[in-house]
Structures are given as C-alpha cells and as structure tokens.
Design a protein around this motif. Structure first.
Motif, PDB file in Angstrom:
ATOM      1  N   GLU B 131      43.766  54.759  17.958  1.00  0.00           N
ATOM      2  CA  GLU B 131      44.410  55.876  18.644  1.00  0.00           C
ATOM      3  C   GLU B 131      44.216  55.759  20.162  1.00  0.00           C
ATOM      4  OE1 GLU B 131      44.737  60.664  17.889  1.00  0.00           O
ATOM      5  OE2 GLU B 131      43.890  59.339  16.382  1.00  0.00           O
ATOM      6  N   ARG B 138      50.571  54.008  26.021  1.00  0.00           N
ATOM      7  CA  ARG B 138      51.506  55.071  26.402  1.00  0.00           C
ATOM      8  C   ARG B 138      51.282  55.470  27.863  1.00  0.00           C
ATOM      9  NH1 ARG B 138      51.850  61.304  23.962  1.00  0.00           N
ATOM     10  NH2 ARG B 138      53.544  61.916  25.344  1.00  0.00           N
ATOM     11  N   ASN B 139      50.012  55.630  28.251  1.00  0.00           N
ATOM     12  CA  ASN B 139      49.708  56.036  29.619  1.00  0.00           C
ATOM     13  C   ASN B 139      50.062  54.933  30.617  1.00  0.00           C
ATOM     14  OD1 ASN B 139      48.801  58.424  28.575  1.00  0.00           O
ATOM     15  ND2 ASN B 139      46.626  57.926  28.705  1.00  0.00           N
ATOM     16  N   ALA B 141      52.466  52.726  30.284  1.00  0.00           N
ATOM     17  CA  ALA B 141      53.930  52.735  30.428  1.00  0.00           C
ATOM     18  C   ALA B 141      54.382  53.896  31.308  1.00  0.00           C
ATOM     19  CB  ALA B 141      54.586  52.832  29.044  1.00  0.00           C
ATOM     20  N   MET B 167      53.805  55.476  21.025  1.00  0.00           N
ATOM     21  CA  MET B 167      55.230  55.792  21.016  1.00  0.00           C
ATOM     22  C   MET B 167      56.061  54.527  21.254  1.00  0.00           C
ATOM     23  SD  MET B 167      55.018  59.538  22.770  1.00  0.00           S
ATOM     24  CE  MET B 167      56.329  60.345  21.854  1.00  0.00           C
ATOM     25  N   HIS B 169      55.257  51.923  23.006  1.00  0.00           N
ATOM     26  CA  HIS B 169      55.070  51.223  24.279  1.00  0.00           C
ATOM     27  C   HIS B 169      54.187  49.989  24.152  1.00  0.00           C
ATOM     28  CE1 HIS B 169      57.498  53.848  26.636  1.00  0.00           C
ATOM     29  NE2 HIS B 169      56.859  54.912  26.204  1.00  0.00           N
ATOM     30  N   GLU B 223      34.119  54.781  25.054  1.00  0.00           N
ATOM     31  CA  GLU B 223      33.338  56.012  25.248  1.00  0.00           C
ATOM     32  C   GLU B 223      31.993  55.840  24.578  1.00  0.00           C
ATOM     33  OE1 GLU B 223      35.527  59.626  23.956  1.00  0.00           O
ATOM     34  OE2 GLU B 223      37.212  58.230  24.012  1.00  0.00           O
ATOM     35  N   LEU B 250      35.141  61.203  30.083  1.00  0.00           N
ATOM     36  CA  LEU B 250      36.481  61.462  29.569  1.00  0.00           C
ATOM     37  C   LEU B 250      36.811  60.479  28.448  1.00  0.00           C
ATOM     38  CD1 LEU B 250      38.317  61.873  32.981  1.00  0.00           C
ATOM     39  CD2 LEU B 250      37.862  63.697  31.334  1.00  0.00           C
ATOM     40  N   ASN B 251      37.764  60.851  27.623  1.00  0.00           N
ATOM     41  CA  ASN B 251      38.360  59.907  26.680  1.00  0.00           C
ATOM     42  C   ASN B 251      38.834  58.681  27.474  1.00  0.00           C
ATOM     43  OD1 ASN B 251      41.227  58.944  25.817  1.00  0.00           O
ATOM     44  ND2 ASN B 251      40.234  59.602  23.938  1.00  0.00           N
ATOM     45  N   THR B 254      42.337  58.642  28.753  1.00  0.00           N
ATOM     46  CA  THR B 254      42.512  59.634  29.817  1.00  0.00           C
ATOM     47  C   THR B 254      41.922  59.106  31.122  1.00  0.00           C
ATOM     48  OG1 THR B 254      42.354  61.379  28.160  1.00  0.00           O
ATOM     49  CG2 THR B 254      42.115  62.049  30.457  1.00  0.00           C
ATOM     50  N   ALA B 257      44.276  56.732  32.527  1.00  0.00           N
ATOM     51  CA  ALA B 257      45.434  57.431  33.107  1.00  0.00           C
ATOM     52  C   ALA B 257      45.118  57.919  34.519  1.00  0.00           C
ATOM     53  CB  ALA B 257      45.844  58.605  32.219  1.00  0.00           C
TER      54      ALA B 257
END
Lengths: 267, 267
Positions: B131, B138-139, B141, B167, B169, B223, B250-251, B254, B257
């Motif tokens: 995941e 995704r981030n 892209a 999605m 990417h 993490e 943070l994850n 994230t 990102a």
C-alpha cells in the motif's frame, strides 16, 4: 496503579464493553448505541491515557500490562488481564496488539474551545472514509495543525478504525462540529482566520502564495466530488497544489499534509 | 478494435490468467510464478493501455467494454466479455470495478533509462508494504517526481494491490533496481544528483533548505526502522521534515509527497 482482575471466562460480563468489536450491529463503538471509544495497542492506549478521553477499563495480556506500568501509575481503572485466547473470544478475532482501553465519549468541545490559540486548522466536508479521517488527524498532529472542524457529511472520527489509523491522535488533536454549513465558517472569519478552499482547479491560486493569513482555515472535500460549490463560495480564496497533468487529485489526507507542511516548512 | 469473446463457462481456460486473484499460492501476479500484472477498473486499464505494459487480454462486463471503446480502438487483444457472476467465479470474489486487464512483465528498465531527464527521484530502502509503495507512485505521478529507484529489501511494485493503490501510476512512473546497495547510489552521484536522506532526526537539516541540487535523489526508509546507517552514510546530506514533538514520523508515502511538493511548490 490500576487494579488487575483476571478474566478466565470469555462470557464474563465485566468485559462486555470490549465484546464483538467487528460486529456490524453490536460493536461497542457505534455512535447510535454505546458509542464507546476503543484504543488498541500500547502507543494508542498511552495517548488515550494522556487525553481528555479517560478510559474506564483496559483488557489485555500480562505482557502489555508490564509495558504500561508507568502509564497506569495513579490511574484508578481495572486492568482486565486475560490470555490471548480469551481476549480473542471476547473481541471476536485475534488481536495482535494485545491490549485495549475503552472510554466513554466526553462532552464535545465547542468551536470556540478548539480554535483557542490555533494558527492552522482543517475544515472537512464530505469526508466519509474512516481511514482518510484517521490519516488526517495523524498528519495534523505531526505537522502542527492545531484543530479539525467538521462541516458537513463527515464520518465519525471516533470509530475504532479511525482511532487506529490516526495512531491515537484523534484523541489528542481537538475537533468540533460547526453548527451550520457553510454558514458556520463565519465563526472562523470572526476570529481572523483566512478561509482557503483547497481544490485541484487550475484556475485557483498556487497554495504557497494563497496562504497569507496569520491564522488559516483549510477547507477540504472528499476525493472525487471535492468541495461543494456552496462551500467554495463561502471561502476567501481558492488554492491549488501544483499537480502534474493527467494525474488524479491527491488523497485528501495527503493534500492536507501538503498544506500543513507549507505552514511549518521553514520552522 | 479488440475482438469480443463471450465467456459463459467460468472454467474456460482462455481466462486462466485472471483466475484466483486472491489465492495465496495460485494468484497470477506472484513474481516467482506467472508474474503477471493485473489492472483493475476503467481508469487503471486506461493507464495500462497507455503504458509500456501492453495487455494480452481483458476480462470484463459489457458495460465496462463500452466505457473503453475509444481506448481499445486499434488494440489487438481479446476482450473476454462475461457476466458479473461468471467474472466472480473466475477471479474468486465479486469485483466491483467490472473490468480487468492482464499484461506480461516487459523487460526491466535500466537505471540510466529511468534517470534520463529526471530532476526529482525517490530511492527506497526496506519499503515492504504494497500500500505504501502504491501511494508512493501515486504521489510521485501527481507531484512530478520522475522516477523511483529500488535500493534494498523492497516489495514488488507490480503486485495487484500496489497497482490498484497507485491508481495505475506504477505502470507509468518509471522504476529500476539499483545493482548494488548502497554503492549503486554512485550512479546517481555521477549524473549530478544531490543525494538526500530523509530522516526524522532533529539533528538533520530542514528539508526546505537541504534540497539545493538541480537534480535531487531522496532516500526513504520504512516507517519505524527508517534508513540504515549504511545508507545514511552514502548520502550527501540528512534532511528532516519539521515535525511536532511527541508525534510519530509521517507515513513514508506522505513524507515523500512533502519532499516532492517542496520541489514544485512555486511552479
């Protein structure tokens, strides 16, 4: 120190508040029913103990009780000690984290209370996914956003899954429900908040230049539908995160993190 | 236009590549076995059709075939048309998205190929959660990071769950495996990349001031354990995201990102 009570019979009524955690209609965290708040695992239980959600009881294996000895010093609630097998029969599945705490919902905070001293807050519309809600609170806690306000049509932030995904920060970051939507945004405007709609629209202003207020409220809508036009019209400015063409909008908790980060990036 | 072939018998061998998607040992996307790449849903199938992963076949309901008519124009692969019930029997569960495409893995890209023209890349160590991997793509892209490099001990980015969470990417953002770890980082240094370790350490430099290179490679670890000390030592600088005290890191997707955003925030 919490009183330790051994539970050997899974049917023992003293652990009823922990029963059937995954049941669709009997689960104890359903708002319409018992509406209890469940913390899972040592870290989240520690955060609950340090929050306004005071647990009524804990249920866990002995190893996890040892991990929590210092945190439970002076806390007058029972620790229901059980084997992993008895715990599994009570909650309805095998729980890796080995300890649970349960709290009643305290009185809800008011909008004025959560805005007190806050510089950066998020205001949510239509966020009905518990995982996104939990991530939002985790990101707010990590990146210094001080409060979360619920506008309209959001899921319950105290659902077990949201508490877990937030790593317990939903118990620490204050939140409140706006009394009207979007009219309630005036309560923030009256307190000097710049009200910013986050939108993927290319016509919006770059987020980095849009956030000029000393106090900032960021409106976030669900992925896909985004904010309603009604909510957009009630804001001061529309801001966008610079995105690559042909991609989807970011996950809403990730988009929020970007905005929170923008507020603290040089701190 | 793809040839439409009706499938009425769930045991039809022509749809074997879509069979038992959730089976632990028979699922078609297991790298050691068939190693197929599965796209789910109209948007992800569209991204596969526009990628270097050319599908061999599609399986879906008629409604989804209609949605894809334009995308399938000139694409010479069979569309196995089935009812939702027959599809469910083939894949092993009821699939809401209504359409799947399956591709063989093409030849892996080289490090030189994925770095060509890239300004911002992520380099991953120990990211073994599908995941998180999907969210990372995704981030990347969305926020204009051009490539992802795998250092050591990462999960397979072409696992069905990673493809779905990204999605699609993961099919578009180029990726490659570094031949040595962390020695392979020299391949990036030779091409002028500033090599930055992302770490929650308070001793690190603020991310916003650390990223001075025209080309930047961001090292990210899992993490919890974070980057190994060995990997840290192979970087040019250690950078941190300003975090609130008493919170978790943070994850990882994230955090990535945030760094990607820092590169494009004023664009």
């Amino acid at each position: 120190m919490a009183e330790v009570i051994d539970i050997v019979d899974p049917a023992d009524p003293r652990v009823d508040d922990f029963r059937d955690l995954k049941s669709a209609d009997r689960r104890p965290d359903l708002p319409g029913r018992k509406g209890l708040v469940i913390a899972e695992g040592v870290v989240v239980v520690q955060r609950m103990l340090a929050s306004r959600f005071r647990p009524d009881a804990l249920l866990g294996v002995d190893k996890r009780r040892e991990d929590l000895v210092d945190d439970l010093d002076g806390v007058d609630v029972p620790y229901y000690r059980a084997s992993a097998d008895v715990m599994a029969e009570v909650v309805g599945f095998h729980l890796n984290r080995g300890v649970l705490a349960v709290a009643r919902r305290p009185a809800e905070l008011t909008v004025a209370e959560v805005l007190e001293g806050a510089r950066t807050v998020a205001v949510l519309e239509g966020i009905n996914d518990h995982e996104n809600l939990g991530s939002m609170f985790r990101n707010a806690a990590g990146l210094g956003a001080e409060a979360i306000l619920f506008g309209d049509r959001c899921a319950d932030p105290l659902y077990r899954r949201a508490v877990r995904v937030s790593m317990g920060h939903v118990l620490r970051v204050p939140f409140a429900q706006l009394p009207q939507w979007p009219g309630g945004l005036d309560m923030l405007r009256d307190k000097g908040f710049q009200i910013i709609a986050l939108t993927p629209s290319p016509a919006a202003v770059n987020l980095a230049t849009a956030m000029t207020g000393e106090r900032v409220a960021l409106l976030l809508g669900a992925e896909g539908p985004g904010l309603t036009e009604e909510a957009m019209r009630a804001t001061d400015i529309r801001a966008r995160i610079p995105m690559s063409p042909g991609t989807d909008s970011l996950n809403v908790a990730t988009a929020a993190a970007m905005a929170f980060y923008e507020r603290v990036r040089t701190s």
